[in-house]
Design a protein around this motif. Structure first.
Motif, PDB file in Angstrom:
ATOM      1  N   ASN A  56      36.570  47.484 -40.352  1.00 34.09           N
ATOM      2  CA  ASN A  56      35.592  47.600 -39.077  1.00 34.09           C
ATOM      3  C   ASN A  56      35.397  48.984 -38.692  1.00 34.09           C
ATOM      4  O   ASN A  56      36.650  49.522 -38.441  1.00 34.09           O
ATOM      5  CB  ASN A  56      35.962  46.683 -38.195  1.00 34.09           C
ATOM      6  CG  ASN A  56      35.947  45.141 -38.399  1.00 34.09           C
ATOM      7  OD1 ASN A  56      34.794  44.603 -38.319  1.00 34.09           O
ATOM      8  ND2 ASN A  56      36.899  44.686 -38.957  1.00 34.09           N
ATOM      9  N   ALA A  57      34.467  49.270 -37.983  1.00 32.20           N
ATOM     10  CA  ALA A  57      34.357  50.400 -37.302  1.00 32.20           C
ATOM     11  C   ALA A  57      33.675  50.286 -35.996  1.00 32.20           C
ATOM     12  O   ALA A  57      32.742  49.442 -36.005  1.00 32.20           O
ATOM     13  CB  ALA A  57      33.559  51.654 -38.136  1.00 32.20           C
ATOM     14  N   GLY A  58      34.026  50.843 -34.833  1.00 33.21           N
ATOM     15  CA  GLY A  58      33.186  50.538 -33.671  1.00 33.21           C
ATOM     16  C   GLY A  58      33.536  51.938 -32.598  1.00 33.21           C
ATOM     17  O   GLY A  58      34.446  52.800 -32.595  1.00 33.21           O
ATOM     18  N   ILE A  59      32.973  51.431 -31.282  1.00 38.95           N
ATOM     19  CA  ILE A  59      33.109  52.301 -30.226  1.00 38.95           C
ATOM     20  C   ILE A  59      33.308  51.314 -29.051  1.00 38.95           C
ATOM     21  O   ILE A  59      32.752  50.198 -28.847  1.00 38.95           O
ATOM     22  CB  ILE A  59      31.715  53.061 -30.150  1.00 38.95           C
ATOM     23  CG1 ILE A  59      32.042  54.286 -28.971  1.00 38.95           C
ATOM     24  CG2 ILE A  59      30.777  52.173 -29.927  1.00 38.95           C
ATOM     25  CD1 ILE A  59      31.042  55.280 -28.758  1.00 38.95           C
ATOM     26  N   SER A  60      34.043  51.891 -28.181  1.00 44.24           N
ATOM     27  CA  SER A  60      34.410  51.105 -27.035  1.00 44.24           C
ATOM     28  C   SER A  60      34.716  52.025 -25.813  1.00 44.24           C
ATOM     29  O   SER A  60      34.897  53.149 -25.951  1.00 44.24           O
ATOM     30  CB  SER A  60      35.791  50.458 -27.209  1.00 44.24           C
ATOM     31  OG  SER A  60      36.772  51.159 -27.546  1.00 44.24           O
ATOM     32  N   THR A  61      34.769  51.526 -24.619  1.00 41.97           N
ATOM     33  CA  THR A  61      34.922  51.981 -23.431  1.00 41.97           C
ATOM     34  C   THR A  61      35.513  51.180 -22.313  1.00 41.97           C
ATOM     35  O   THR A  61      35.472  50.009 -22.557  1.00 41.97           O
ATOM     36  CB  THR A  61      33.757  52.772 -22.861  1.00 41.97           C
ATOM     37  OG1 THR A  61      34.272  53.705 -21.795  1.00 41.97           O
ATOM     38  CG2 THR A  61      32.465  51.819 -22.309  1.00 41.97           C
TER      39      THR A  61
END
Length: 123
Positions: A56-61
């Motif tokens: 998996n690859a992702g972006i978070s904040t």
């Protein structure tokens, strides 16, 4: 004056919380376990992970204990998650360990789209 390492620790703490939240969300929906790493980029964390569901690859904040994120797996399925959590430093290092609760959902699955297309052609 803010020290740059403190800012990185806070971003890593948010990313750790979000990863824990997303893992817990997967556990509630169908037991998914994994490990990953996130790199802070401004207010976001860009991450890559490997788990029982694959790569998996992702972006978070996040802000305070609340985090949100979007990720994609190797099949192209996109998921989104949100939750709350906390983390603590491990010894005198910059590494942290965290725990949280949250939920996630699949917002796009190419396999479902292919199935819908097949159903349309069968009619």
């Amino acid at each position: 004056m803010n020290h740059p390492v403190i800012g990185i620790q806070r971003r890593l703490a948010r990313a750790t919380r979000l990863v824990a939240l997303l893992c817990l969300g997967g556990w509630v929906a169908g037991c998914s376990v994994g490990v990953g790493v996130g790199i802070p980029v401004g207010p976001f964390s860009i991450g890559v992970g490997v788990g029982s569901g694959g790569v998996n690859a992702g972006i978070s904040t996040g802000v305070g204990p609340v985090g949100v994120g979007v990720g994609v797996n190797q099949r192209g399925a996109v998921s989104a998650g949100a939750g709350v959590g906390t983390s603590t430093p491990i010894g005198n290092s910059n590494a942290r360990v965290g725990v949280g609760v949250g939920t996630s959902t699949t917002i796009y699955d190419p396999d479902r789209e292919r199935e819908r297309e097949r159903d349309l052609y069968r009619r």
